[in-house]
Design a protein around this motif. Structure first.
Motif, short mmCIF file in Angstrom:
data_model
loop_
_atom_site.label_atom_id
_atom_site.label_comp_id
_atom_site.label_asym_id
_atom_site.label_seq_id
_atom_site.Cartn_x
_atom_site.Cartn_y
_atom_site.Cartn_z
N GLU A 406 0.83 -1.21 0.00
CA GLU A 406 0.00 0.00 0.00
C GLU A 406 0.86 1.26 0.00
N ILE A 409 2.01 1.81 -3.53
CA ILE A 409 0.95 2.35 -4.40
C ILE A 409 0.75 3.84 -4.15
N ALA A 413 1.16 6.70 -6.93
CA ALA A 413 0.09 7.67 -7.21
C ALA A 413 0.58 9.10 -7.07
N VAL A 424 3.36 -1.27 -12.68
CA VAL A 424 3.05 -1.20 -11.25
C VAL A 424 3.44 -2.50 -10.57
N GLU A 436 -3.58 -4.92 -9.47
CA GLU A 436 -4.91 -4.35 -9.73
C GLU A 436 -5.84 -4.55 -8.54
N ARG A 438 -5.00 -4.82 -5.34
CA ARG A 438 -4.62 -3.93 -4.24
C ARG A 438 -5.05 -2.50 -4.53
N ILE A 439 -4.92 -2.06 -5.79
CA ILE A 439 -5.33 -0.70 -6.15
C ILE A 439 -6.84 -0.54 -5.96
N CYS A 440 -7.61 -1.53 -6.39
CA CYS A 440 -9.07 -1.47 -6.24
C CYS A 440 -9.47 -1.43 -4.76
N CYS A 450 -8.46 6.87 -8.47
CA CYS A 450 -7.91 6.63 -9.79
C CYS A 450 -8.94 5.88 -10.64
N VAL A 459 -3.49 2.47 -15.53
CA VAL A 459 -4.05 3.14 -14.36
C VAL A 459 -3.91 4.64 -14.57
#
Length: 507
Positions: A406, A409, A413, A424, A436, A438-440, A450, A459
């Motif tokens: 995290e 990320i 960002a 990524v 993907e 973890r980003i969601c 995002c 992304v």
């Protein structure tokens, strides 16, 4: 103004026929009662004891019906002493109940009987079974009587400890939770807190975490406001005439503060609430550091020895681990920076300082490299991560890896406007699908904003950077309100001009 119990009368003493014995009458009564006690003790025959008890009961009845407190109390206590000297515990319990239920019995007499049996006779019972029966008997007498609420609470605490020693944790918790000491006006603050913390501990021991949380809320952080002083608030100022001194063996306010934080750590760690547990360890660390410096914070660093450091370093180590395990947020970042800049961390905990620095810098952290640096320190930390090979350790080490991802990320960002999921994944050491996910998850939790083009695998942090969907909707609504306001004002001005030039009448 406080008045001694011997001068306080029950509501029935306000009657016109109430009698107050003189000193000569009391002396004669004492002589008569001592004779009855000697007669009951010297003769081992049951009839002699029965005769003495009947005579004492007759004297008690006469004094009670006259609402005369002092002789009534002396007669009642003499009756209990006869039973105790005879070692007849069943008879003692029978007369405690009998005297407490007699018509127009004075409150002070009941209180004196309960206190005498609890303080003098309870510890002299021949066996545990008799002791439990006597406690239950006194609790039955004290139930529903506000003037012996403290005695009932202390008796209940003794009964709970007996159950706990016998391994009956559930029964001990159920017995103790029935008493609500927070409503007791005569109980000292330290004794109240100690009682509630005992309730919380038993609730945690039997894994009733919901009840433990409810009970813990009865203790406010403001209750420990005086714990930083060298003496408790009750030691610095005279107690109120209503508040009684705490029971012998009651911990000090500073000790209770430490007990409270440790119990809350047990609760928060069960639910993996790392930030709250970190705050509790932070308080323990600060208190231990103050105790070492003995109030001289300016020269604390020069005065400390290795033995002193051992008292607070374990707390500081757990603060370091837990602040890194906590989800990113304003409070977590503030606590992270505060801990990272602590001189004790820099000088005595190099591995922990490196971990905090990695999370504090705006750089992607590589988990293999970080794991190699902190592996030895992590293996030793049992309080936070659990025993080696346990499910708890596996889960919490997984949470630490998740926080590393995290953090990466958040850094991506910050520096990228558009980036492919493949890239990524390379930066984070994950596959594109895991990156993907973890980003969601972080988008759903509100940590980042995002958009992901899954067709091309890109992304896009630029389109939503700095604005959440709710903020965008609010700006659209504000624009619509502005347009409607302009239309209304324009229509009003047009109407005024038409009326001024008489166009409205012609129309």
């Amino acid at each position: 103004m406080a008045v001694d119990d011997d001068t306080l009368l029950d509501s029935s003493s306000s009657k016109k026929d109430a009698h107050v014995s003189s000193s000569e009458e009391l002396a004669a009564l004492d002589l008569q009662l001592s004779g009855l006690i000697s007669s009951a003790s010297s003769s081992k025959s049951p009839s002699s004891l029965s005769t003495s008890l009947e005579s004492a009961l007759a004297l008690e009845k006469k004094a009670r019906l006259s609402a005369d407190l002092a002789p009534t109390k002396r007669c009642a206590l003499a009756i209990l002493e006869m039973c105790f000297n005879a070692k007849d515990w069943s008879l003692l319990m029978e007369h405690v109940v009998l005297l407490s239920k007699r018509r127009a019995q004075l409150k002070q007499v009941v209180a004196s009987m309960v206190q005498k049996v609890m303080n003098e006779y309870l510890q002299k019972t021949p066996n545990l079974e008799t002791k439990i029966k006597l406690i239950e008997c006194l609790n039955g007498v004290a139930a529903g009587k506000i003037f012996v609420e403290m005695e009932r609470a202390r008796l209940t605490l003794q009964l709970a400890r007996i159950h706990e020693e016998q391994g009956k944790i559930k029964e001990a918790g159920e017995v103790l939770q029935e008493v609500a000491v927070e409503t007791f006006g005569a109980m000292a603050k330290t004794e109240k807190i100690a009682f509630i913390l005992e309730q919380v501990r038993l609730a945690l021991d039997r894994q009733d975490y919901v009840r433990a949380q409810i009970l813990s809320r009865k203790v406010s952080h403001r209750a420990f406001a005086d714990a930083d002083e060298s003496k408790d608030a009750e030691g610095k100022k005279k107690l109120s005439s209503v508040v009684q001194p705490p029971a012998e063996g009651t911990p000090s306010l500073l000790e209770l503060k430490g007990m409270y934080h440790k119990l809350m750590i047990r609760y928060y760690m069960h639910d993996d609430e790392y930030l709250e547990a970190c705050r509790q360890y932070q308080s323990l660390y600060e208190d231990a550091r103050k105790a070492v410096s003995k109030g001289d914070e300016a020269n604390a660093d020069t005065m400390e020895t290795d033995a002193d450091a051992e008292t607070y370093l374990p707390y500081l180590q757990r603060v370091c681990w837990l602040v890194c395990l906590s989800t990113s947020g304003p409070m977590q970042k503030s606590l992270l920076e505060q801990t990272r800049t602590d001189k004790a961390v820099r000088d005595m905990l190099p591995a922990h300082h490196e971990l905090l620095t990695a999370f504090g810098n705006a750089e992607v952290i590589g988990w293999p490299e970080l794991d190699a640096k902190i592996s030895k320190a992590l293996e030793k930390e049992i309080n936070v991560f659990g025993a080696k090979g346990s499910d708890v350790r596996e889960r919490r080490v997984g949470h630490l890896k998740q926080r590393v991802t995290e953090h990466g990320i958040l850094v991506i960002a910050k520096y990228y406007r558009r980036i492919t999921l493949t890239r990524v994944g390379e930066l984070l050491g994950l596959s594109a699908s895991d990156a993907e996910k973890r980003i969601c998850t972080m988008v759903n939790e509100g940590h980042i904003a995002c958009k992901i083009d899954r067709v091309v695998g890109v992304v896009d942090f630029a389109t939503a950077k700095g604005e959440s969907p709710a903020a965008v909707l609010d700006s659209y609504a504000a624009s619509v309100r502005d347009v409607v306001g302009l239309v209304e004002r324009s229509s009003h001005q047009i109407s005024r001009e038409m009326q001024r030039h008489g166009l409205a009448s012609k129309a």
